[in-house]
Design a protein around this motif. Structure first.
Motif, short mmCIF file in Angstrom:
data_model
loop_
_atom_site.label_atom_id
_atom_site.label_comp_id
_atom_site.label_asym_id
_atom_site.label_seq_id
_atom_site.Cartn_x
_atom_site.Cartn_y
_atom_site.Cartn_z
N LYS A 196 24.69 36.10 32.10
CA LYS A 196 26.06 36.05 32.62
C LYS A 196 26.65 37.45 32.76
CE LYS A 196 30.52 34.08 31.08
NZ LYS A 196 30.97 35.05 30.07
N VAL A 197 26.44 38.28 31.73
CA VAL A 197 26.96 39.65 31.79
C VAL A 197 26.28 40.42 32.92
CG1 VAL A 197 27.12 41.86 30.59
CG2 VAL A 197 27.55 39.74 29.33
N LEU A 198 24.96 40.28 33.01
CA LEU A 198 24.23 41.04 34.04
C LEU A 198 24.64 40.60 35.44
CD1 LEU A 198 20.66 41.25 32.44
CD2 LEU A 198 22.26 43.14 32.82
N ALA A 199 24.96 39.32 35.61
CA ALA A 199 25.38 38.84 36.93
C ALA A 199 26.69 39.51 37.33
CB ALA A 199 25.55 37.32 36.92
N GLU A 200 27.56 39.71 36.34
CA GLU A 200 28.86 40.34 36.63
C GLU A 200 28.76 41.86 36.70
OE1 GLU A 200 31.21 38.88 33.40
OE2 GLU A 200 31.15 36.80 34.13
N THR A 201 27.95 42.43 35.80
CA THR A 201 27.87 43.90 35.68
C THR A 201 26.41 44.30 35.50
OG1 THR A 201 29.89 43.65 34.35
CG2 THR A 201 28.96 45.87 34.52
N PRO A 202 25.67 44.40 36.60
CA PRO A 202 24.22 44.63 36.49
C PRO A 202 23.87 45.91 35.72
CG PRO A 202 24.80 44.00 38.72
CD PRO A 202 26.10 44.24 38.00
#
Lengths: 460, 460
Positions: free
Chosen positions: A202-208
C-alpha cells in the motif's frame, strides 16, 4: 619492577555478578501511588488484556509486560548467554576529564562490548529464548540503522530461531554493513516498505520511492507475525518487557559505582524509544523512589526527533499503519518521519510509556541535543578514550561533557555517570560526513510538530 | 532466586594484572644455544648496528630490538594506556564445542576488545609513547586492510603525535571504513603507491593502476620517515620490538589458563608478519624452552601467502623497494604480491625473523589454510560464540576446529587455546562475498614462488 598502575580505569564484575533478576520499576511506582496507564484497544478504547497480545508475543513476555513484582527472575539459560559479554564494564574517563580540564569525575557504562555492538542483545536474548520455550519457530521485527536487527539475528542464531528483519529502506541502502552482519548471523533482511506485506504494498503504491520509517517497518513486521502461525513479533524498545530486560545495565552500574567508591550526582543516557535510557536509569530511579539516594537523571534526545521535550503526553499508535494498541506516551504523532539529514538512530516518533510517565511525574529530566555538537564530542571522546561511540550514544556524551564543563565553571566536584550504549563501527560514513562538513543541524519545526499532534487519535 | 550460572565462560584479569614486563624470547633462546641471525646492511652485507637504524626508530625501540634480557619493563604510562582495554579476556567456547560435538575444550584469547579492534594497539601504544619521549612529532607507517593504521592513529591521538598512513590502494578503495576510522582518530591517509614519495612516483610511472602491496607501502613510509627530521617510521609487525610488545597476549593467557585450571595441549594463532602469533606463542614457547611445559604450537597462515610452509629461510628485504636492511626469514621474495582474490590480511611476503627461527628450529609448526574454509568456520563461530571474527583470525579458528574434530574422531580430551586477534566489523564485505559464493580459494603457484625466490639477494 614498575610501581603499581597509577590509577584505576575499569570497574569489572565477575560473571557470577550478572544480575539474577531484572528490576521492574512498576513495583516502586505503585508503592509511591503512581499508576501506569494501560494500553487501549484502538477499536474499543478499552484496556487490552493479555489475550489481545497473544497473536504477537509469547505469554511469558506478555506476563512481564503487565508484571507488578519488583524482581523478575532471569532464567539460567539467559544468564548463560549473557555471559558471552556481560557484565559490561564501567570506565572512569580519566583522559576525557583531562582534556576538559574538569574537576568532575566522569564514568561510563560501556554496552558496546556485546557482539551486536550495543545494549540491544540484553533484550534480544531473552525475547528469543522465551519465544523458543513456547515453540515459536520464527521472529519478525523491524530495524532502523540495524543495531536491533543485528542483535535479534544474533539471538536467533544462539537459540535456533529464524529471523526476518524489515529494515528502513534509507538505512538498508546507505549502511549496508549492518545488513551484512544480520545476514552473516543467518537472518533474512528486506528493505521496508517492502512488497511482502499488504501494508508495504500500500505504501509503495502511493510512494514508490519512500525512504521508509521505523513506524512503517513496525507495521510490516506486525502484519508478518499476525499472519503466520509459526511467527511472533519482537520489538527492540518502547514496551515494558523490553525496558525490563535492559535494567541489567543499571543494576550492574550500581554495584560498579560502589566499587569505585562514588555516588553519581548526574545519570545520563540517550533516548530514542527509551530502552537504553530505561536500562541505565530505572534501577537508579528505583533507589530514589525508595529513598536510598538522590540523583539528577537526564534523557538526551536529538533535536530532530524530540518526543520528550517537544511532544505531547497522550495516547497514540506505536506504528504508522495504526495496527498496534494505543499507548500513553510523549509523542510527535505516529505519522512523524524525521528528516533524512538526521544521521543517527533515535528516530522514533514516541517515547516508551514508562519513561514518559517518569518524565510526566518529574522523576527524570530531558534535554535535546543537536547532531553536529554530538559528533564533535563523539570525536573528542574517540581521540581520548579510544572507543568510537555510536552516533546515538554521542547525545549522552554531549550532555555529560556539558555537565563536566558546568562543574568546571562552578568549581564543583561532580560525579557523572552515562551509558555509552554502543560503538560506531558501522556508522563511520556519518563520521566522515561530519568531518567533511556535510552534516547539518535540524530542529523539527513547530508547525510540523503541531500538525502531527493535531492528528492524534481521540481516545484516552 | 535462580541457582548459580551453570558454567564459566570468561576468564578476566583485573587491570592490576596487566603485565609489568614484556617477555623477550631471545633470552631463553640464547640460554638454549640458539642464536638469532643479525640484520645485514644491504650494501655491505655486514651486520647493522643501532646507529644504522637511528634515522627510522627512536633509540629506546632500537635497544629493545637488540635486547637480550628476558624481562623488558613496561613503563607506567604505557600500562595506563593499556588499561583502556587490557587485560583482554580469555573465553571458553562452550557453544562452539557443543556445535562440533567434541570432547575438546576450546579456549580463545580475544584481542578485538581494543579500540583498534585487534591486537595491534599492543605495539602501537608503546611505539607512539617511546617516540614521543624522544621528541618525535610525526610517525609514518603503512597499512593494508587498516588494522595497524587505525591502531597507530589511535595511539597518535592518545599521545599527541601526527600520524601519516600509506594504505595499500586496493584496501583504500575497497574498504573505506577503516580509512574513515583512521581519519576520525586524526590521522592523514593516502593510497599507496602515492605521488608523495619518490618510490611511489616511480611505481606509478611504470604501473599507473597498481593495486599496491604492503611491501610498496613500507617503502613509501620508510622514505617519508628517512627524509624528514621530525618523523620516524613505525612498523606493525615483523621486527623484534613489535613482537616483544605483543607478548602481553601470551603472558596474560598463561595466567588465565591457570584460572581455568587447564594446561593447553595445542596453541594456535594466525600468522601474516607474525606479530599476533608471536604475542600468543612466545611466552608459551618460553615455558617449553625452560622445561616448564610441552605444547604443540601452530602458526595458521593463508594458502595464498604461505611464507612459513612454502617460502625459503633466507636473507631478504623487508620491502619491495629494497630500502630496508636484510633480515633472515621465511620469505616468498620481496617482489611477492598476493592475488587480489585473497580477502583478508596476512598478505606479507615474509615472516618475522624470530618466528622464522623458531620454525627452523622445530619449536613451532605451521599449517596453511584456504580462505573459503576459513570463512565457513568464521561464520559458524559468529553464530555460536556471537563475535564476528576478522578474516585473519578465521585462519586460527579453522586450525582450532580441525584439532577439535580430530580429538572427537580419536575420542580424546584435548585442550585447545587460540588467539582471536580481532573482530571483522570492517570486513563484512568479504563475508558478504563469501555468502554470495564470490570467494575462491587460491594456492600460490609453485612456478611463481620459485621465480620470486630465484630473485633473492645474494648475501647471508
Amino acid at each position: 619492577m614498575a610501581s603499581p598502575a597509577p590509577r584505576r580505569t575499569k570497574f569489572i564484575l565477575d560473571e557470577d555478578r550478572i544480575p539474577r533478576a531484572w528490576y521492574n520499576i512498576v513495583s516502586d511506582l505503585l508503592a509511591n501511588g503512581i499508576q501506569p496507564f494501560p494500553p487501549l484497544h484502538p477499536g474499543t478504547g478499552q484496556p487490552i488484556g493479555p489475550a489481545d497480545l497473544a497473536p504477537l508475543f509469547p505469554m511469558a513476555l506478555i506476563m512481564q509486560e503487565v508484571a507488578t513484582d519488583r524482581d523478575i527472575e532471569i532464567p539460567d539459560p539467559i544468564r548463560d548467554a549473557y555471559q558471552l559479554y556481560r557484565p559490561a564494564p564501567v570506565f572512569r574517563a580519566h583522559r576525557l576529564e583531562a582534556a576538559l580540564d574538569t574537576p568532575a569525575h566522569i564514568y561510563y557504562k560501556y554496552e558496546g562490548v556485546s557482539a551486536g555492538g550495543s545494549h540491544k542483545p540484553n533484550t534480544a536474548i531473552p525475547q528469543a529464548w522465551f519465544n523458543k520455550q513456547e515453540g515459536v519457530k520464527r521472529l519478525a521485527t523491524e530495524t532502523g540503522a540495524g543495531q536491533w536487527g543485528s542483535s535479534l539475528a544474533l539471538a536467533g542464531a544462539l537459540f535456533g530461531l529464524e529471523v526476518k528483519v524489515y529494515q528502513v529502506r534509507a538505512s538498508y541502502d546507505q549502511k549496508p554493513y549492518r545488513r551484512m552482519l544480520m545476514e552473516t548471523y543467518g537472518a533474512s533482511v528486506v528493505p521496508s516498505p517492502s512488497n511482502t506485506t499488504n501494508y508495504g504494498r500500500k505504501v509503495l503504491a502511493e510512494t514508490p520511492d519512500s525512504p521508509g520509517s521505523l513506524g512503517m517497518a513496525i507495521s510490516e513486521a506486525v502484519e508478518d507475525a499476525a499472519s503466520r502461525d509459526d511467527t511472533k513479533y519482537a520489538l527492540g524498545s518502547v514496551l515494558n518487557h523490553v525496558l525490563l530486560h535492559q535494567t541489567v545495565i543499571g543494576i550492574e552500574s550500581i554495584e560498579q559505582m560502589a566499587m569505585a567508591g562514588e555516588e553519581p550526582d548526574v545519570i545520563i543516557a540517550c533516548a530514542g524509544g527509551g530502552s537504553n535510557f530505561a536500562g541505565m536509569a530505572f534501577p537508579w530511579v528505583g533507589r530514589q523512589l525508595r529513598g536510598e539516594g538522590r540523583y539528577r537523571i537526564i534523557a538526551a534526545e536529538p533535536a530532530a526527533a524530540p518526543s520528550l521535550t517537544r511532544g505531547v503526553y497522550a495516547y497514540d499508535f506505536g506504528d504508522t499503519g495504526m495496527m498496534t494498541p494505543l499507548v500513553k506516551m510523549h509523542t510527535l504523532g505516529s505519522g512523524f518521519i524525521p528528516e533524512a539529514i538526521h544521521a543517527g538512530g533515535l528516530r522514533y516518533h514516541g517515547m516508551a510509556p514508562l519513561v514518559s510517565l517518569l518524565k510526566d511525574q518529574g522523576l527524570i529530566d530531558a534535554q535535546s541535543v543537536h547532531q553536529r555538537a554530538s559528533f564533535e564530542v563523539g570525536i573528542q571522546f574517540a581521540r581520548t578514550e579510544g572507543i568510537l561511540p555510536a552516533p546515538e550514544s554521542t547525545h549522552a556524551i554531549k550532555v555529560a561533557v556539558d555537565e563536566a564543563l558546568d562543574a568546571k565553571a562552578r568549581g564543583e566536584k561532580r560525579v557523572i555517570l552515562f551509558n555509552l550504549s554502543g560503538h560506531g563501527h558501522f556508522d563511520l560514513s556519518s563520521y566522515e560526513k561530519y568531518l567533511q562538513g556535510g552534516l547539518e543541524d535540524f530542529e523539527y519545526p513547530a508547525d510540523k510538530v503541531a500538525a502531527a499532534l493535531a492528528g492524534l487519535p481521540k481516545v484516552g
